[in-house]
Design an enzyme around this catalytic site. Structure first.
Site, mmCIF file in Angstrom:
data_model
loop_
_atom_site.group_PDB
_atom_site.id
_atom_site.type_symbol
_atom_site.label_atom_id
_atom_site.label_comp_id
_atom_site.label_asym_id
_atom_site.label_seq_id
_atom_site.Cartn_x
_atom_site.Cartn_y
_atom_site.Cartn_z
ATOM 1 N N TYR A 1 -33.026 13.819 -28.742
ATOM 2 C CA TYR A 1 -34.127 13.913 -27.771
ATOM 3 C C TYR A 1 -35.194 12.858 -28.050
ATOM 4 O O TYR A 1 -35.779 12.285 -27.132
ATOM 5 C CB TYR A 1 -34.702 15.337 -27.755
ATOM 6 C CG TYR A 1 -33.871 16.253 -26.895
ATOM 7 C CD1 TYR A 1 -32.849 17.038 -27.452
ATOM 8 C CD2 TYR A 1 -34.021 16.268 -25.512
ATOM 9 C CE1 TYR A 1 -32.042 17.832 -26.653
ATOM 10 C CE2 TYR A 1 -33.211 17.055 -24.699
ATOM 11 C CZ TYR A 1 -32.218 17.824 -25.280
ATOM 12 O OH TYR A 1 -31.411 18.596 -24.468
ATOM 13 N N ARG B 1 -34.004 9.783 -26.438
ATOM 14 C CA ARG B 1 -34.180 9.823 -24.976
ATOM 15 C C ARG B 1 -35.656 9.696 -24.604
ATOM 16 O O ARG B 1 -36.007 9.032 -23.626
ATOM 17 C CB ARG B 1 -33.589 11.127 -24.421
ATOM 18 C CG ARG B 1 -32.071 11.136 -24.404
ATOM 19 C CD ARG B 1 -31.524 12.436 -23.851
ATOM 20 N NE ARG B 1 -31.930 12.648 -22.458
ATOM 21 C CZ ARG B 1 -31.858 13.845 -21.855
ATOM 22 N NH1 ARG B 1 -31.434 14.908 -22.523
ATOM 23 N NH2 ARG B 1 -32.226 13.978 -20.602
ATOM 24 N N HIS C 1 -34.970 22.158 -14.902
ATOM 25 C CA HIS C 1 -34.370 22.058 -16.239
ATOM 26 C C HIS C 1 -35.399 21.750 -17.311
ATOM 27 O O HIS C 1 -35.028 21.344 -18.417
ATOM 28 C CB HIS C 1 -33.256 20.991 -16.234
ATOM 29 C CG HIS C 1 -32.103 21.377 -15.353
ATOM 30 N ND1 HIS C 1 -31.141 20.482 -14.944
ATOM 31 C CD2 HIS C 1 -31.781 22.550 -14.759
ATOM 32 C CE1 HIS C 1 -30.260 21.107 -14.173
ATOM 33 N NE2 HIS C 1 -30.642 22.357 -14.027
ATOM 34 N N CYS D 1 -42.098 26.872 -29.248
ATOM 35 C CA CYS D 1 -41.939 27.434 -30.590
ATOM 36 C C CYS D 1 -40.765 28.409 -30.598
ATOM 37 O O CYS D 1 -40.691 29.299 -29.742
ATOM 38 C CB CYS D 1 -43.229 28.167 -31.003
ATOM 39 S SG CYS D 1 -43.064 29.006 -32.591
ATOM 40 N N CYS E 1 -47.319 28.457 -36.717
ATOM 41 C CA CYS E 1 -46.557 29.389 -37.577
ATOM 42 C C CYS E 1 -45.518 28.691 -38.443
ATOM 43 O O CYS E 1 -44.848 29.323 -39.243
ATOM 44 C CB CYS E 1 -45.872 30.443 -36.690
ATOM 45 S SG CYS E 1 -44.506 29.782 -35.727
ATOM 46 N N GLY F 1 -29.540 11.530 -5.613
ATOM 47 C CA GLY F 1 -29.103 11.145 -6.956
ATOM 48 C C GLY F 1 -28.643 12.283 -7.836
ATOM 49 O O GLY F 1 -28.982 12.341 -9.019
ATOM 50 N N THR F 2 -27.857 13.199 -7.253
ATOM 51 C CA THR F 2 -27.259 14.227 -8.098
ATOM 52 C C THR F 2 -25.779 14.350 -7.779
ATOM 53 O O THR F 2 -25.361 14.257 -6.623
ATOM 54 C CB THR F 2 -27.951 15.595 -7.940
ATOM 55 O OG1 THR F 2 -27.311 16.549 -8.811
ATOM 56 C CG2 THR F 2 -27.902 16.113 -6.514
ATOM 57 N N SER F 3 -24.999 14.586 -8.819
ATOM 58 C CA SER F 3 -23.535 14.728 -8.640
ATOM 59 C C SER F 3 -23.195 16.094 -8.072
ATOM 60 O O SER F 3 -22.047 16.386 -7.767
ATOM 61 C CB SER F 3 -22.829 14.552 -9.983
ATOM 62 O OG SER F 3 -23.314 15.543 -10.894
HETATM 63 N N1 APR Z 1 -29.287 5.962 -6.431
HETATM 64 C C1 APR Z 1 -28.738 7.110 -5.963
HETATM 65 N N2 APR Z 1 -27.831 7.843 -6.665
HETATM 66 C C2 APR Z 1 -27.475 7.376 -7.879
HETATM 67 C C3 APR Z 1 -27.999 6.177 -8.422
HETATM 68 C C4 APR Z 1 -28.937 5.465 -7.645
HETATM 69 N N3 APR Z 1 -29.490 4.314 -8.074
HETATM 70 N N4 APR Z 1 -27.419 5.980 -9.652
HETATM 71 C C5 APR Z 1 -26.584 7.026 -9.863
HETATM 72 N N5 APR Z 1 -26.610 7.849 -8.803
HETATM 73 C C6 APR Z 1 -25.890 9.114 -8.627
HETATM 74 C C7 APR Z 1 -24.494 9.167 -9.180
HETATM 75 O O1 APR Z 1 -23.551 8.737 -8.202
HETATM 76 C C8 APR Z 1 -24.337 10.670 -9.468
HETATM 77 O O2 APR Z 1 -23.844 11.350 -8.325
HETATM 78 O O3 APR Z 1 -26.623 10.074 -9.363
HETATM 79 C C9 APR Z 1 -25.758 11.130 -9.756
HETATM 80 C C10 APR Z 1 -25.994 11.445 -11.226
HETATM 81 O O4 APR Z 1 -25.159 12.532 -11.531
HETATM 82 P P1 APR Z 1 -25.186 13.150 -12.995
HETATM 83 O O5 APR Z 1 -25.101 12.062 -13.990
HETATM 84 O O6 APR Z 1 -24.184 14.264 -12.992
HETATM 85 O O7 APR Z 1 -26.659 13.762 -13.121
HETATM 86 P P2 APR Z 1 -27.233 15.065 -12.438
HETATM 87 O O8 APR Z 1 -26.592 15.336 -11.116
HETATM 88 O O9 APR Z 1 -28.703 14.942 -12.450
HETATM 89 O O10 APR Z 1 -26.781 16.196 -13.492
HETATM 90 C C11 APR Z 1 -27.253 17.514 -13.250
HETATM 91 O O11 APR Z 1 -26.385 18.149 -15.426
HETATM 92 O O12 APR Z 1 -26.091 17.476 -17.615
HETATM 93 C C12 APR Z 1 -26.840 18.285 -16.779
HETATM 94 O O13 APR Z 1 -29.029 19.027 -17.158
HETATM 95 C C13 APR Z 1 -28.285 17.894 -16.821
HETATM 96 O O14 APR Z 1 -29.900 17.908 -15.014
HETATM 97 C C14 APR Z 1 -28.605 17.462 -15.393
HETATM 98 C C15 APR Z 1 -27.538 18.159 -14.587
#
Ligand code: APR
Length: 269
Positions: free
Chosen positions: A70, A73, A122, A130, A154, A191-193
């Site tokens: 961490y 990061r 998250h 703590c 503590c 931007g999330t998978s």
């Molecule tokens: N613009 C738009 N999308 C993007 C870009 C960008 N520049 N770069 C990457 N991506 C997309 C990827 O295609 C992917 O779909 O962002 C997504 C990132 O996916 P992950 O790496 O799986 O991250 P995330 O979806 O945030 O993961 C969710 O999983 O590991 C846990 O707690 C962690 O919060 C996280 C959660």
């Protein structure tokens, strides 16, 4: 699902008409700030095993190793700056009366870009908790002087105030996010998978409750076929254009809350 042909008139019309707007973000929105995603080619889970670092068991087994990860990061994130995607989201928020930002990210970049009260599903990498008393506090020291850090009150170990695999989300955060998803007229998913529940269910909850759902991602995801439109491309390019065109349609309205998207300082070095 509309073709990923870009920002169509229909899409602008639907987003412009939406009284209640929710934006849900994942690590992809911070990728252009230089913060690694989790599952991408250069993702954190490619170099490290989630089970060894982002679980309560891993922390109990080796708190020093987990805190070193961490700390690494945090140093990466402290060097990063909000990118045009974060800024566009903050700008959009300042022009909307009913707006919720729900983020899976722990990097704090939305707040640094001026977003007023992101729902951090998250947690936040700049806070610690703590392990004995459960009290949470800001921990902005960077780099960390003591690893693992301990509670000044503590002496017990501190843990990052983030949600690890297998842990429940902060109840209040998830309730707010769930309510926002159920009551919004439109949701932007950026931007999330869409792989990690329960966050990944929010777009489907919104869709099920009648919202117009648009995804912005460099690639299609498992929810692409279930929502209304996918804009394929980088969030740092698509979002500023989308917000510009939305606000132009609305006469470039002045922010509802003047000065509301002022940036905040980055953590101390
Ligand atoms: N613009 C738009 N999308 C993007 C870009 C960008 N520049 N770069 C990457 N991506 C997309 C990827 O295609 C992917 O779909 O962002 C997504 C990132 O996916 P992950 O790496 O799986 O991250 P995330 O979806 O945030 O993961 C969710 O999983 O590991 C846990 O707690 C962690 O919060 C996280 C959660």
């Amino acid at each position: 699902m509309e073709p990923a042909a870009g920002i169509t008139e229909r899409l602008l019309e639907r987003l412009s008409r939406a009284r209640r707007l929710v934006v849900l973000t994942g690590s992809g929105v911070s990728h252009e700030s230089g913060v690694p995603t989790f599952r991408g080619r250069d993702g954190l889970w490619k170099k490290y095993r989630a089970e060894e670092l982002a679980t309560r068991q891993a922390f109990e087994f080796d708190p020093e190793l987990v805190w070193r990860w961490y700390d690494y990061r945090r140093q990466l994130i402290a060097e990063a700056a909000p990118n045009p995607a974060h800024e566009a989201i903050a700008r959009l928020e300042s022009h909307r009366e009913h707006f919720d930002l729900v983020t899976q990210n722990v990097d704090g970049l939305h707040s640094r870009a001026g977003s007023r009260s992101p729902i951090e599903l998250h947690g936040n990498i700049w806070r610690a908790r703590c392990t004995r008393e459960g009290l949470t506090k800001e921990l902005k020291e960077n780099p960390l002087r003591d690893i693992p850090p301990r509670c000044h009150k503590c002496g017990a170990l501190l843990r990052p105030d983030v949600v690890w695999f297998g842990e429940p989300l902060p109840p209040s955060a998830y309730e707010r996010a769930d309510t926002a998803a159920r009551t919004c007229d439109a949701m932007l998913v950026v931007g999330t998978s869409a792989m990690v529940r329960p966050a990944a269910s929010l777009p489907l909850i919104a869709k099920h409750n009648g919202a117009y759902v648009v995804e912005i991602n460099v690639s299609l995801t498992p929810i692409s076929v279930l929502i209304d439109a996918s804009l394929v491309g980088r969030a740092g390019e698509i979002l500023p254009e989308l917000v510009d065109r939305l606000l132009d349609r609305e006469g470039g309205r002045k922010p509802l809350i003047p000065g509301s998207s002022e940036k905040t300082e980055s953590p101390s070095r």
